[in-house]
Motif scaffolding. Structure first.
Motif, short mmCIF file in Angstrom:
data_model
loop_
_atom_site.label_atom_id
_atom_site.label_comp_id
_atom_site.label_asym_id
_atom_site.label_seq_id
_atom_site.Cartn_x
_atom_site.Cartn_y
_atom_site.Cartn_z
N ARG A 37 10.94 -0.61 64.89
CA ARG A 37 11.97 -1.41 63.61
C ARG A 37 12.17 -0.18 62.87
O ARG A 37 13.52 -0.76 62.72
CB ARG A 37 11.04 -2.24 63.24
CG ARG A 37 11.07 -3.27 64.59
CD ARG A 37 12.43 -4.42 64.48
NE ARG A 37 11.89 -5.41 65.58
CZ ARG A 37 12.10 -5.06 67.15
NH1 ARG A 37 12.78 -3.85 67.37
NH2 ARG A 37 11.40 -6.04 68.03
N ARG A 38 12.31 0.71 62.83
CA ARG A 38 12.05 1.59 61.82
C ARG A 38 13.88 2.39 62.42
O ARG A 38 13.38 3.27 63.22
CB ARG A 38 11.45 2.65 61.19
CG ARG A 38 10.40 1.84 60.33
CD ARG A 38 9.74 2.34 59.39
NE ARG A 38 10.30 3.57 58.94
CZ ARG A 38 10.18 2.68 57.29
NH1 ARG A 38 10.40 2.77 56.44
NH2 ARG A 38 10.89 3.76 56.43
N TYR A 39 14.36 1.80 62.55
CA TYR A 39 15.92 1.97 63.37
C TYR A 39 16.66 3.73 63.51
O TYR A 39 16.52 4.76 64.57
CB TYR A 39 16.74 1.67 63.31
CG TYR A 39 17.17 -0.12 64.13
CD1 TYR A 39 16.30 -0.53 65.37
CD2 TYR A 39 16.99 -1.55 62.95
CE1 TYR A 39 15.86 -1.50 65.37
CE2 TYR A 39 15.67 -2.27 63.31
CZ TYR A 39 15.91 -2.89 64.63
OH TYR A 39 15.28 -4.11 65.32
#
Length: 166
Positions: A37-39
């Motif tokens: 989710r930490r692109y």
């Protein structure tokens, strides 16, 4: 840096804007892990570049008006600084659904180029510390490497200190 192939297999609205503008850029593709989710951090790691060169595009509402805020993934957006930079009083992050609907891009793939409903762009001044920076090309796992001056010119971005860097 050379101009990327105009027949890139993943033509996104962002790449079409850059092709029309005729600026030099490179497209970098990597396999996105759907569990991450930490692109932006993932992009920096998989592309092997320092996180201060990878900029995330956030949709922010300042006094009810939308802005695209670009900050390095090595730092955090400072909402007070963004409000000051735009002449507003209160800034808040737009929700995921609003950001995706407004831009036409998925979270983690929001590009400052080719948004469905464009809005003013503010980029953290640290972009000018680098010869090139990376921004999303409109989908997760696809990044554009571009000169900050070209990004600023195409988006007519305001440059200001809007990030609290680690």
């Amino acid at each position: 840096m050379s101009i990327a192939s105009r027949s890139h297999t993943t033509a996104t609205p962002a790449l079409r804007v850059l092709n029309l503008a005729g600026v030099e850029y490179r497209v970098h593709e990597f396999e996105h892990d759907p569990h991450v989710r930490r692109y932006g951090t993932e992009a920096a790691q998989k592309l092997g570049v320092e996180s201060g060169r990878v900029f995330k595009t956030l949709i922010i509402m300042v006094d009810g008006e939308p802005f695209s805020a670009l900050v390095p993934v090595s730092g955090q957006l400072d909402l007070k600084l963004l409000a000051q930079a735009t002449g507003g009083k209160k800034a808040q992050l737009a929700g995921i659904a609003t950001s995706e609907r407004r831009t036409g891009y998925p979270t983690g793939g929001i590009s400052p180029f080719g948004q469905r409903n464009s809005c003013p762009v503010v980029i953290d001044h640290s972009a000018n510390d680098h010869e090139t920076i990376f921004v999303s090309a409109g989908k997760r796992g696809l990044e554009i490497e571009i000169r900050p001056t070209d990004l600023i010119m195409i988006t007519d971005a305001r440059v200001d200190r809007i990030a609290a860097l680690d």
